[in-house]
Design an enzyme around this catalytic site. Structure first.
Site, PDB file in Angstrom:
ATOM      1  N   LYS A  72       0.812  -1.226   0.000  1.00 28.74           N
ATOM      2  CA  LYS A  72       0.000   0.000   0.000  1.00 28.74           C
ATOM      3  C   LYS A  72       0.842   1.271   0.000  1.00 28.74           C
ATOM      4  O   LYS A  72       0.529   2.234  -0.702  1.00 28.74           O
ATOM      5  CB  LYS A  72      -0.973  -0.010   1.182  1.00 28.74           C
ATOM      6  N   ASP A 106     -10.592   2.047   2.103  1.00 28.99           N
ATOM      7  CA  ASP A 106     -10.778   1.318   3.364  1.00 28.99           C
ATOM      8  C   ASP A 106     -11.677   2.096   4.330  1.00 28.99           C
ATOM      9  O   ASP A 106     -12.561   1.522   4.974  1.00 28.99           O
ATOM     10  CB  ASP A 106      -9.428   1.044   4.033  1.00 28.99           C
ATOM     11  N   GLY A 145      -1.640   0.342  11.531  1.00 31.56           N
ATOM     12  CA  GLY A 145      -1.238  -0.062  10.192  1.00 31.56           C
ATOM     13  C   GLY A 145      -1.925   0.738   9.099  1.00 31.56           C
ATOM     14  O   GLY A 145      -2.607   1.735   9.356  1.00 31.56           O
ATOM     15  N   GLY A 146      -1.746   0.275   7.858  1.00 30.16           N
ATOM     16  CA  GLY A 146      -2.248   1.003   6.696  1.00 30.16           C
ATOM     17  C   GLY A 146      -3.755   1.194   6.692  1.00 30.16           C
ATOM     18  O   GLY A 146      -4.249   2.298   6.450  1.00 30.16           O
TER      19      GLY A 146
END
Length: 280
Positions: free
Chosen positions: A72, A109, A137-138
């Protein structure tokens, strides 16, 4: 049965590994439902080959691609342009290949997460109260940004590596605090953005009692679909939101752009993808 023509529209998901991804099953369902001459492929790509692989895809007729672990941040750096949502999240999971050769990126997301909560916890609003997110996290970056933009009054990032959470807090700006312990008292939303509770991982050990009455507990984990965290939440009368909804909804913007049809998330799709999550 679908038969592809030489004019088939193409997209896929880049990851390493990528065999676990349910995205091909999900997008394949929509392609079949709408009778689209197209394909969505799993694309296993090692990190050291990521850039050259992405640049080759438009030449092979791909309209775009999703990006999953561990690509990502590399995808973000590769893009010629990233929209405001992707810039705020600091990563992208969806790529669009334009006719002029440009690669554009966004992060869906956060969108998928908010849509999933609205679907599984009707009446919920980000402004209901403080939110606590476990992990940094991402996907957490995107979810945290989406919550703040939707009106969350306070966000607490909880991560064992406090420095990582502090860096994310600086990037996000706004009412964001950092802790190495889950401070749940009076929180209206708890989000598990870690792998704890995932199949093969230890369960997330946490006491949900301090949460505000009627709080929402959301898990990004979707294997298993009912994690110990969600089971505990339901037992306490809290609203539980599983990770499958986020997976389904985050896929909608990319599919719409690549294949020209706005798909819907419904019970039939959910059952089809959930069936693949069952133990064999």
């Amino acid at each position: 049965m679908q038969i592809l023509s030489g004019k088939a529209l193409k997209a896929g998901v880049l990851g390493w590994p990528v065999a676990h991804s349910r995205s091909p099953r999900l997008h394949g369902f929509w392609l079949d439902r709408h009778g689209i001459d197209g394909a969505y492929l799993p694309l296993p790509v090692r990190p050291e080959h990521f850039v050259e692989s992405v640049r080759a895809l438009p030449r092979l007729g791909f309209a775009g691609a999703n990006v999953t672990i561990p690509h990502k941040e590399a995808a973000y750096a590769l893009c010629d342009a990233v929209d405001a949502v992707g810039r705020r999240a600091g990563s992208v999971n969806t790529l669009f290949f334009r006719p002029d050769g440009r690669i554009e990126g966004t992060s869906t997301d956060g969108y998928g997460f908010l849509e999933s909560i609205r679907e599984q916890a009707p009446g919920w609003q980000a402004s209901d109260g403080p939110a606590v997110i476990l992990g940094a996290g991402g996907a957490v970056r995107s979810v945290a940004a989406a919550l703040l933009d939707a009106g969350c009054p306070k966000l607490v990032l909880v991560n064992r590596t406090v420095a990582r959470a502090e860096a994310l807090a600086r990037d996000l700006g706004g009412p964001v605090a950092v802790s190495d312990q889950p401070l749940l008292r009076d929180a209206a939303l708890l989000v598990n953005g870690t792998s704890m509770g995932m199949q093969g991982e230890p369960p997330l050990e946490i006491d949900l009692a301090p949460l505000a009455p009627g709080a929402v507990v959301a898990d990004m984990v979707y294997v298993p679909l009912e994690t110990p965290l969600l089971a505990q939440a339901r037992a306490l009368g809290l609203r539980a939101v599983d990770g499958l909804g986020m997976l389904l909804h985050q896929a909608r913007p990319g599919f719409t752009e690549w294949f020209g049809v706005a798909p819907r998330v419904d019970a039939e799709l959910r059952a089809f993808v959930a069936h693949d999550l069952m133990p064999r």
